[in-house]
Motif scaffolding. Sequence first.
Motif, mmCIF file in Angstrom:
data_model
loop_
_atom_site.group_PDB
_atom_site.id
_atom_site.type_symbol
_atom_site.label_atom_id
_atom_site.label_comp_id
_atom_site.label_asym_id
_atom_site.label_seq_id
_atom_site.Cartn_x
_atom_site.Cartn_y
_atom_site.Cartn_z
ATOM 1 N N ALA A 20 1.901 -27.040 -2.966
ATOM 2 C CA ALA A 20 0.590 -27.529 -3.410
ATOM 3 C C ALA A 20 -0.110 -26.475 -4.263
ATOM 4 C CB ALA A 20 -0.276 -27.887 -2.204
ATOM 5 N N ARG A 21 -0.029 -25.224 -3.838
ATOM 6 C CA ARG A 21 -0.647 -24.150 -4.615
ATOM 7 C C ARG A 21 0.010 -24.025 -5.983
ATOM 8 N NH1 ARG A 21 -0.068 -19.638 -1.273
ATOM 9 N NH2 ARG A 21 -1.024 -20.937 0.294
ATOM 10 N N ARG A 22 1.335 -24.161 -6.033
ATOM 11 C CA ARG A 22 2.059 -24.095 -7.305
ATOM 12 C C ARG A 22 1.653 -25.255 -8.207
ATOM 13 N NH1 ARG A 22 7.420 -24.219 -5.704
ATOM 14 N NH2 ARG A 22 7.242 -22.021 -5.223
ATOM 15 N N HIS A 53 -5.408 -32.799 -9.753
ATOM 16 C CA HIS A 53 -5.874 -31.506 -9.253
ATOM 17 C C HIS A 53 -6.842 -31.710 -8.095
ATOM 18 C CE1 HIS A 53 -8.081 -27.692 -9.125
ATOM 19 N NE2 HIS A 53 -6.981 -27.161 -9.614
ATOM 20 N N ASP A 54 -7.754 -32.654 -8.225
ATOM 21 C CA ASP A 54 -8.713 -32.938 -7.158
ATOM 22 C C ASP A 54 -8.015 -33.431 -5.897
ATOM 23 O OD1 ASP A 54 -11.362 -33.190 -6.105
ATOM 24 O OD2 ASP A 54 -11.177 -35.366 -6.370
ATOM 25 N N ALA A 55 -7.024 -34.302 -6.055
ATOM 26 C CA ALA A 55 -6.296 -34.818 -4.893
ATOM 27 C C ALA A 55 -5.534 -33.711 -4.177
ATOM 28 C CB ALA A 55 -5.336 -35.930 -5.325
ATOM 29 N N VAL A 56 -4.882 -32.849 -4.930
ATOM 30 C CA VAL A 56 -4.127 -31.745 -4.328
ATOM 31 C C VAL A 56 -5.084 -30.771 -3.636
ATOM 32 C CG1 VAL A 56 -2.628 -29.769 -4.815
ATOM 33 C CG2 VAL A 56 -2.194 -31.960 -5.909
ATOM 34 N N THR A 58 -8.068 -31.420 -2.419
ATOM 35 C CA THR A 58 -8.621 -32.063 -1.229
ATOM 36 C C THR A 58 -7.620 -32.047 -0.089
ATOM 37 O OG1 THR A 58 -9.987 -33.491 -2.616
ATOM 38 C CG2 THR A 58 -9.646 -34.193 -0.342
ATOM 39 N N ALA A 59 -6.364 -32.331 -0.381
ATOM 40 C CA ALA A 59 -5.326 -32.292 0.655
ATOM 41 C C ALA A 59 -5.170 -30.878 1.211
ATOM 42 C CB ALA A 59 -4.006 -32.798 0.095
ATOM 43 N N GLU A 60 -5.191 -29.887 0.335
ATOM 44 C CA GLU A 60 -5.078 -28.495 0.787
ATOM 45 C C GLU A 60 -6.269 -28.111 1.655
ATOM 46 O OE1 GLU A 60 -4.654 -23.968 -0.997
ATOM 47 O OE2 GLU A 60 -4.775 -25.650 -2.372
ATOM 48 N N GLN A 61 -7.455 -28.550 1.277
ATOM 49 C CA GLN A 61 -8.645 -28.254 2.065
ATOM 50 C C GLN A 61 -8.555 -28.898 3.447
ATOM 51 O OE1 GLN A 61 -12.283 -29.829 0.448
ATOM 52 N NE2 GLN A 61 -13.546 -28.476 1.671
ATOM 53 N N ASP A 62 -8.075 -30.128 3.522
ATOM 54 C CA ASP A 62 -7.917 -30.792 4.812
ATOM 55 C C ASP A 62 -6.928 -30.058 5.708
ATOM 56 O OD1 ASP A 62 -9.715 -32.703 3.961
ATOM 57 O OD2 ASP A 62 -8.171 -34.183 3.441
ATOM 58 N N VAL A 63 -5.834 -29.582 5.118
ATOM 59 C CA VAL A 63 -4.838 -28.837 5.895
ATOM 60 C C VAL A 63 -5.440 -27.530 6.397
ATOM 61 C CG1 VAL A 63 -2.653 -27.586 5.716
ATOM 62 C CG2 VAL A 63 -2.852 -29.886 4.777
ATOM 63 N N ARG A 64 -6.190 -26.848 5.556
ATOM 64 C CA ARG A 64 -6.795 -25.580 5.972
ATOM 65 C C ARG A 64 -7.852 -25.783 7.054
ATOM 66 N NH1 ARG A 64 -5.393 -21.208 2.991
ATOM 67 N NH2 ARG A 64 -4.408 -21.629 0.988
ATOM 68 N N LEU A 65 -8.624 -26.860 6.969
ATOM 69 C CA LEU A 65 -9.610 -27.144 8.009
ATOM 70 C C LEU A 65 -8.934 -27.496 9.337
ATOM 71 C CD1 LEU A 65 -12.296 -29.154 6.022
ATOM 72 C CD2 LEU A 65 -12.527 -26.878 7.021
#
Length: 110
Positions: A20-22, A53-56, A58-65
């Motif tokens: 996701a970061r890549r 970019h927004d979808a990725v 948002t998904a990364e933020q959900d995983v981190r939370l």
Amino acid sequence: MAASRSARMRYTTEYALIPARRRKWIIGKLLAGRVAAAEVRAFTMRGFLLCVHDAVATAEQDVRLALARRQTITRLVGEALGGVASVRRWSTPPSVSCSRWPSPVAAQVK
């Protein structure tokens, strides 16, 4: 024990987020780079790339939370169990204690 479990959770989550970061990095380069700017404008890809970019993100933020939530619960349980063990250890009489070393309470009695 809880700290090592929490660190292991963070490592596995960070490892899982590498793709996701890549993807975010590639999309950011496409949106902001001079080399791809003409193609992005010509094919009107700006809106699509921003949505991806927004979808990725948002998904990364959900995983981190979710990770932060799991780490917090793990640390709270670890601290609570450590507190219970400490109370149990220091509330037992010195004669019942399993330790070879005298407790501080027994040392003060003399």
